[in-house]
Design a protein around this motif. Structure first.
Motif, PDB file in Angstrom:
ATOM      1  N   VAL A 183       0.806  -1.224   0.000  1.00  0.00           N
ATOM      2  CA  VAL A 183       0.000   0.000   0.000  1.00  0.00           C
ATOM      3  C   VAL A 183       0.837   1.271   0.000  1.00  0.00           C
ATOM      4  O   VAL A 183       0.280   2.377  -0.124  1.00  0.00           O
ATOM      5  N   ALA A 184       2.150   1.153   0.136  1.00  0.00           N
ATOM      6  CA  ALA A 184       3.000   2.324   0.337  1.00  0.00           C
ATOM      7  C   ALA A 184       3.938   2.552  -0.830  1.00  0.00           C
ATOM      8  O   ALA A 184       4.247   1.643  -1.606  1.00  0.00           O
ATOM      9  N   GLU A 185       4.409   3.799  -0.936  1.00  0.00           N
ATOM     10  CA  GLU A 185       5.576   4.110  -1.744  1.00  0.00           C
ATOM     11  C   GLU A 185       6.816   3.950  -0.856  1.00  0.00           C
ATOM     12  O   GLU A 185       6.721   4.040   0.373  1.00  0.00           O
ATOM     13  N   GLY A 186       7.962   3.748  -1.483  1.00  0.00           N
ATOM     14  CA  GLY A 186       9.166   3.592  -0.681  1.00  0.00           C
ATOM     15  C   GLY A 186      10.419   4.000  -1.425  1.00  0.00           C
ATOM     16  O   GLY A 186      10.445   4.037  -2.664  1.00  0.00           O
ATOM     17  N   VAL A 187      11.448   4.338  -0.653  1.00  0.00           N
ATOM     18  CA  VAL A 187      12.771   4.606  -1.202  1.00  0.00           C
ATOM     19  C   VAL A 187      13.809   3.902  -0.338  1.00  0.00           C
ATOM     20  O   VAL A 187      13.637   3.753   0.880  1.00  0.00           O
ATOM     21  N   VAL A 188      14.870   3.473  -0.997  1.00  0.00           N
ATOM     22  CA  VAL A 188      16.013   2.846  -0.327  1.00  0.00           C
ATOM     23  C   VAL A 188      17.201   3.789  -0.431  1.00  0.00           C
ATOM     24  O   VAL A 188      17.479   4.325  -1.508  1.00  0.00           O
ATOM     25  N   LEU A 189      17.878   4.001   0.680  1.00  0.00           N
ATOM     26  CA  LEU A 189      19.099   4.800   0.703  1.00  0.00           C
ATOM     27  C   LEU A 189      20.283   3.899   0.344  1.00  0.00           C
ATOM     28  O   LEU A 189      20.516   2.880   1.003  1.00  0.00           O
ATOM     29  N   MET A 190      20.990   4.267  -0.723  1.00  0.00           N
ATOM     30  CA  MET A 190      22.172   3.521  -1.146  1.00  0.00           C
ATOM     31  C   MET A 190      23.424   4.340  -0.831  1.00  0.00           C
ATOM     32  O   MET A 190      23.444   5.558  -1.037  1.00  0.00           O
ATOM     33  N   ARG A 191      24.442   3.681  -0.346  1.00  0.00           N
ATOM     34  CA  ARG A 191      25.764   4.275  -0.195  1.00  0.00           C
ATOM     35  C   ARG A 191      26.722   3.419  -1.015  1.00  0.00           C
ATOM     36  O   ARG A 191      27.076   2.318  -0.614  1.00  0.00           O
ATOM     37  N   GLY A 192      27.067   3.940  -2.170  1.00  0.00           N
ATOM     38  CA  GLY A 192      27.766   3.107  -3.136  1.00  0.00           C
ATOM     39  C   GLY A 192      26.822   2.028  -3.615  1.00  0.00           C
ATOM     40  O   GLY A 192      25.699   2.306  -4.054  1.00  0.00           O
ATOM     41  N   GLU A 193      27.238   0.787  -3.525  1.00  0.00           N
ATOM     42  CA  GLU A 193      26.392  -0.329  -3.930  1.00  0.00           C
ATOM     43  C   GLU A 193      25.692  -0.981  -2.759  1.00  0.00           C
ATOM     44  O   GLU A 193      25.007  -1.989  -2.933  1.00  0.00           O
ATOM     45  N   GLU A 194      25.857  -0.407  -1.551  1.00  0.00           N
ATOM     46  CA  GLU A 194      25.297  -1.027  -0.356  1.00  0.00           C
ATOM     47  C   GLU A 194      24.052  -0.283   0.134  1.00  0.00           C
ATOM     48  O   GLU A 194      24.072   0.940   0.289  1.00  0.00           O
ATOM     49  N   PRO A 195      22.946  -1.012   0.389  1.00  0.00           N
ATOM     50  CA  PRO A 195      21.776  -0.374   0.994  1.00  0.00           C
ATOM     51  C   PRO A 195      22.059  -0.011   2.448  1.00  0.00           C
ATOM     52  O   PRO A 195      22.618  -0.817   3.195  1.00  0.00           O
ATOM     53  N   ALA A 196      21.688   1.206   2.832  1.00  0.00           N
ATOM     54  CA  ALA A 196      22.015   1.689   4.174  1.00  0.00           C
ATOM     55  C   ALA A 196      20.792   2.148   4.954  1.00  0.00           C
ATOM     56  O   ALA A 196      20.912   2.487   6.136  1.00  0.00           O
ATOM     57  N   GLY A 197      19.616   2.182   4.338  1.00  0.00           N
ATOM     58  CA  GLY A 197      18.416   2.628   5.033  1.00  0.00           C
ATOM     59  C   GLY A 197      17.239   2.650   4.077  1.00  0.00           C
ATOM     60  O   GLY A 197      17.385   2.378   2.876  1.00  0.00           O
ATOM     61  N   PHE A 198      16.071   3.006   4.594  1.00  0.00           N
ATOM     62  CA  PHE A 198      14.887   3.081   3.740  1.00  0.00           C
ATOM     63  C   PHE A 198      13.804   3.885   4.451  1.00  0.00           C
ATOM     64  O   PHE A 198      13.872   4.146   5.663  1.00  0.00           O
ATOM     65  N   SER A 199      12.794   4.265   3.680  1.00  0.00           N
ATOM     66  CA  SER A 199      11.613   4.918   4.239  1.00  0.00           C
ATOM     67  C   SER A 199      10.408   4.587   3.375  1.00  0.00           C
ATOM     68  O   SER A 199      10.537   4.438   2.156  1.00  0.00           O
ATOM     69  N   LEU A 200       9.250   4.481   4.024  1.00  0.00           N
ATOM     70  CA  LEU A 200       7.995   4.199   3.344  1.00  0.00           C
ATOM     71  C   LEU A 200       6.982   5.294   3.664  1.00  0.00           C
ATOM     72  O   LEU A 200       7.062   5.938   4.721  1.00  0.00           O
ATOM     73  N   LEU A 201       6.023   5.491   2.766  1.00  0.00           N
ATOM     74  CA  LEU A 201       4.953   6.469   2.984  1.00  0.00           C
ATOM     75  C   LEU A 201       3.648   5.880   2.499  1.00  0.00           C
ATOM     76  O   LEU A 201       3.586   5.287   1.421  1.00  0.00           O
ATOM     77  N   ARG A 202       2.585   6.076   3.303  1.00  0.00           N
ATOM     78  CA  ARG A 202       1.265   5.544   2.935  1.00  0.00           C
ATOM     79  C   ARG A 202       0.174   6.487   3.419  1.00  0.00           C
ATOM     80  O   ARG A 202       0.413   7.374   4.247  1.00  0.00           O
ATOM     81  N   ARG A 203      -1.030   6.281   2.929  1.00  0.00           N
ATOM     82  CA  ARG A 203      -2.207   6.989   3.426  1.00  0.00           C
ATOM     83  C   ARG A 203      -2.471   6.565   4.860  1.00  0.00           C
ATOM     84  O   ARG A 203      -2.397   5.395   5.216  1.00  0.00           O
ATOM     85  N   PHE A 204      -2.799   7.548   5.698  1.00  0.00           N
ATOM     86  CA  PHE A 204      -3.105   7.256   7.089  1.00  0.00           C
ATOM     87  C   PHE A 204      -3.769   8.475   7.696  1.00  0.00           C
ATOM     88  O   PHE A 204      -3.308   9.608   7.486  1.00  0.00           O
TER      89      PHE A 204
END
Length: 287
Positions: A183-204
């Motif tokens: 149900v959400a949109e999301g983004v992943v934080l990349m540092r070089g080729e390594e994932p380092a974090g993420f965030s999601l957003l949804r209706r609420f």
């Protein structure tokens, strides 16, 4: 009706799907923004109880299990006209019994609820959580660390988000994250080729909620939050910020003002984390 007589006519039972409209009405009665859809989302992932008096739902509680040893509690609501009659304590005791003595349980307590939870063995753990909300105003680009970028997140990232989330919370929230990705949109934080974090957003509630926000440091968390503030500029946005300080001041400059603070409390041991931090909650109930 006296408190003693009210207790005698009150029964507890399982929260059913056909109770959710009554539960949503209770949340509105105490000033919570939860839509019926928000109750359905939580109900599908968890388990709940209701207090009934004279055939009417006057209280609710829900729990969500994360792995075999941990759970969160939320949606502890008693109708305004039924408060002070012990419904909240009975719901809490019944749910804790249902979860079992070996389960460590987390909740987010208002100042009014803290004495009850403390009497049941919950103790404060970590800093507070501040609900920031309002009409988002674009904050411009927040630069990422060298080699950093944001990329879209999708259902194929479920295992990755589970790993990052476990490092930040110590909890196995695979089912929650999979449901959020539906149900959400999301983004992943990349540092070089390594994932380092993420965030999601949804209706609420009244608009949108950005969370969870998982990042290695405050600067990275700011970049993840800024993405949503910029994308949803002019719309109602909520972030349940873990901690305060610089991020709180910055969110206020972005139009998201603090309206309520809660205290994380644990009954039992909190799980260890591994290098990442949860800067924003998916909700105060789910964490």
């Amino acid at each position: 009706m006296t408190g003693q007589n009210a207790a005698a006519t009150t029964g507890l039972r399982r929260l059913r799907e056909d109770d959710l409209e009554a539960a949503a009405a209770l949340s509105r009665a105490v000033g919570w923004p939860h839509r019926l859809e928000d109750w359905h989302f939580g109900w599908r992932l968890g388990e709940g109880l209701v207090a009934q008096a004279a055939g009417r739902v006057v209280g609710t509680i829900m729990a969500w299990r994360f792995g075999a040893e941990h759970a969160t509690l939320g949606h502890v609501i008693v109708a305004p006209e039924a408060q002070g009659q012990g419904h909240g304590r009975r719901l809490m005791m019944a749910m804790l019994d249902q979860l079992g003595a070996t389960t460590s349980v987390k909740l987010h307590a208002t100042a009014a609820g803290q004495p009850l939870y403390a009497s049941l063995g919950f103790v404060p753990h970590g800093g507070g959580v501040w609900q920031h909300q309002g009409t988002a105003s674009g904050v411009g680009l927040v630069p990422l660390a060298e080699g950093g970028r944001l990329r879209p997140a999708g259902r194929g990232d479920a295992a990755l988000l589970r790993r990052l989330d476990m490092a930040a919370t110590g909890l196995d929230r695979a089912a929650l994250l999979w449901s959020l990705l539906e149900v959400a949109e999301g983004v992943v934080l990349m540092r070089g080729e390594e994932p380092a974090g993420f965030s999601l957003l949804r209706r609420f509630g009244r608009g949108y909620v950005a969370g969870p926000v998982v990042a290695p440091d405050e600067a990275a968390a700011r970049s993840l939050m800024a993405y949503w503030i910029g994308r949803y500029s002019g719309q109602f946005l909520r972030i349940d910020l873990v901690g305060d300080g610089k991020l709180s001041s910055w969110l206020q400059e972005s139009g998201l003002v603090p309206v309520e603070g809660v205290i994380p409390m644990w009954r039992g041991s909190a799980p260890p984390t591994a290098g990442l931090h949860c800067f924003g909650l998916s909700s105060q109930a789910l964490g």
